[in-house]
Design an enzyme around this catalytic site. Sequence first.
Site, PDB file in Angstrom:
ATOM      1  N   HIS A  74     -27.917  -0.929 -20.606  1.00  0.00           N
ATOM      2  CA  HIS A  74     -27.811   0.102 -19.570  1.00  0.00           C
ATOM      3  C   HIS A  74     -26.713  -0.230 -18.566  1.00  0.00           C
ATOM      4  O   HIS A  74     -26.386  -1.387 -18.344  1.00  0.00           O
ATOM      5  CB  HIS A  74     -29.161   0.388 -18.885  1.00  0.00           C
ATOM      6  CG  HIS A  74     -29.615  -0.628 -17.894  1.00  0.00           C
ATOM      7  ND1 HIS A  74     -30.929  -0.734 -17.486  1.00  0.00           N
ATOM      8  CD2 HIS A  74     -28.960  -1.590 -17.203  1.00  0.00           C
ATOM      9  CE1 HIS A  74     -31.041  -1.690 -16.594  1.00  0.00           C
ATOM     10  NE2 HIS A  74     -29.878  -2.233 -16.412  1.00  0.00           N
ATOM     11  N   GLU A 105     -30.367   4.453 -19.116  1.00  0.00           N
ATOM     12  CA  GLU A 105     -31.056   3.724 -20.175  1.00  0.00           C
ATOM     13  C   GLU A 105     -30.642   4.264 -21.547  1.00  0.00           C
ATOM     14  O   GLU A 105     -30.132   5.380 -21.650  1.00  0.00           O
ATOM     15  CB  GLU A 105     -32.573   3.897 -19.995  1.00  0.00           C
ATOM     16  CG  GLU A 105     -33.107   3.427 -18.637  1.00  0.00           C
ATOM     17  CD  GLU A 105     -33.154   1.910 -18.495  1.00  0.00           C
ATOM     18  OE1 GLU A 105     -32.344   1.198 -19.127  1.00  0.00           O
ATOM     19  OE2 GLU A 105     -34.009   1.425 -17.746  1.00  0.00           O
ATOM     20  N   ASN A 132     -30.542  -4.228 -22.360  1.00  0.00           N
ATOM     21  CA  ASN A 132     -30.617  -3.122 -23.323  1.00  0.00           C
ATOM     22  C   ASN A 132     -29.323  -2.287 -23.327  1.00  0.00           C
ATOM     23  O   ASN A 132     -29.273  -1.229 -23.930  1.00  0.00           O
ATOM     24  CB  ASN A 132     -31.816  -2.223 -23.006  1.00  0.00           C
ATOM     25  CG  ASN A 132     -31.710  -1.573 -21.632  1.00  0.00           C
ATOM     26  OD1 ASN A 132     -30.751  -1.807 -20.907  1.00  0.00           O
ATOM     27  ND2 ASN A 132     -32.695  -0.761 -21.280  1.00  0.00           N
ATOM     28  N   ASP A 161     -27.448   3.245  -7.946  1.00  0.00           N
ATOM     29  CA  ASP A 161     -28.819   3.686  -8.223  1.00  0.00           C
ATOM     30  C   ASP A 161     -29.806   3.211  -7.167  1.00  0.00           C
ATOM     31  O   ASP A 161     -29.471   2.389  -6.306  1.00  0.00           O
ATOM     32  CB  ASP A 161     -29.260   3.212  -9.619  1.00  0.00           C
ATOM     33  CG  ASP A 161     -28.901   1.752  -9.891  1.00  0.00           C
ATOM     34  OD1 ASP A 161     -28.630   1.015  -8.927  1.00  0.00           O
ATOM     35  OD2 ASP A 161     -28.891   1.353 -11.071  1.00  0.00           O
TER      36      ASP A 161
HETATM   37  P1  PGA Z   1     -28.683  -8.381 -13.553  1.00  0.00           P
HETATM   38  O1  PGA Z   1     -28.895  -6.858 -13.902  1.00  0.00           O
HETATM   39  O2  PGA Z   1     -27.361  -8.482 -12.862  1.00  0.00           O
HETATM   40  O3  PGA Z   1     -29.819  -8.719 -12.626  1.00  0.00           O
HETATM   41  O4  PGA Z   1     -28.716  -9.133 -14.838  1.00  0.00           O
HETATM   42  C1  PGA Z   1     -27.855  -6.141 -14.460  1.00  0.00           C
HETATM   43  C2  PGA Z   1     -28.312  -4.738 -14.738  1.00  0.00           C
HETATM   44  O5  PGA Z   1     -29.490  -4.537 -15.069  1.00  0.00           O
HETATM   45  O6  PGA Z   1     -27.484  -3.831 -14.641  1.00  0.00           O
END
Ligand code: PGA
Length: 236
Positions: A138, A143, A136, A67
């Site tokens: 994702h 999302e 959450n 992404d």
């Molecule tokens: P993080 O993010 O590794 O910074 O916890 C993971 C994500 O949002 O996919």
Amino acid sequence: MEFIKVKTYAELSKRAADIILGQIRRKPDSVLGLATGSTPIGTYEELIRAYDDGRADFSKVRTVNLDEYCGLSEKDEQSYRCFMNTYLFDHINIDKANTNVPNGMAADPEEECRRYDAVISSAGGIDLQLLGIGVNGHIGFNEPSDKFTEGTHIVTLDERTRNSNSRFFKSLDEVPRKAVTVGIGTIMSSGKILLLANGESKKAIVEKAIYGEITPRVPASILQKHGDLTVIFSEE
Ligand code: PGA
């Protein structure tokens, strides 16, 4: 599914890097689906160490990132292209022409989504997809929503995601509201999936995703249906 529980972040990073290195040894021109965020940084450090020690050759490896934020150019320090160069690509013998991150500055974002899907299919799909997980649920920037997505698309970021990512920006206001992300369908068609989650803050969502109901409200829950999923969770 293989669930590997380790004690420390260092151990998580080492186990994850070993799996990726094994993939590259078996297939030197592997297509790796890569992720950004805090979680994979240690894994990337291990890959760089393996390269420095002569244990890894990335010259034929191709990569496809999950992404990118809309509106950030690759020169922007918060862009995921910049993240990948800084934390991995600048330190190994990968050909940058073989690395792909969606273009968050594309004049026509819908066209960019179609271009990115074509990049992935012309590479022959993803051999190994590395994933983090959002609080959450994702994966990539898919999302929670009413349905699972298929290909690359534009998303409006969840407020929880913006809040949690605001730690990398000067203020919450600066966190982009939109992003380009590969879809769940693309992630699910990867040969192997490696999901990393680190720390107490991820414990509940990992349990929900891996053992709970499969629902687009918890996008990572679809991974239960993948035939070759490894989850590495560290308690640290
Ligand atoms: P993080 O993010 O590794 O910074 O916890 C993971 C994500 O949002 O996919």
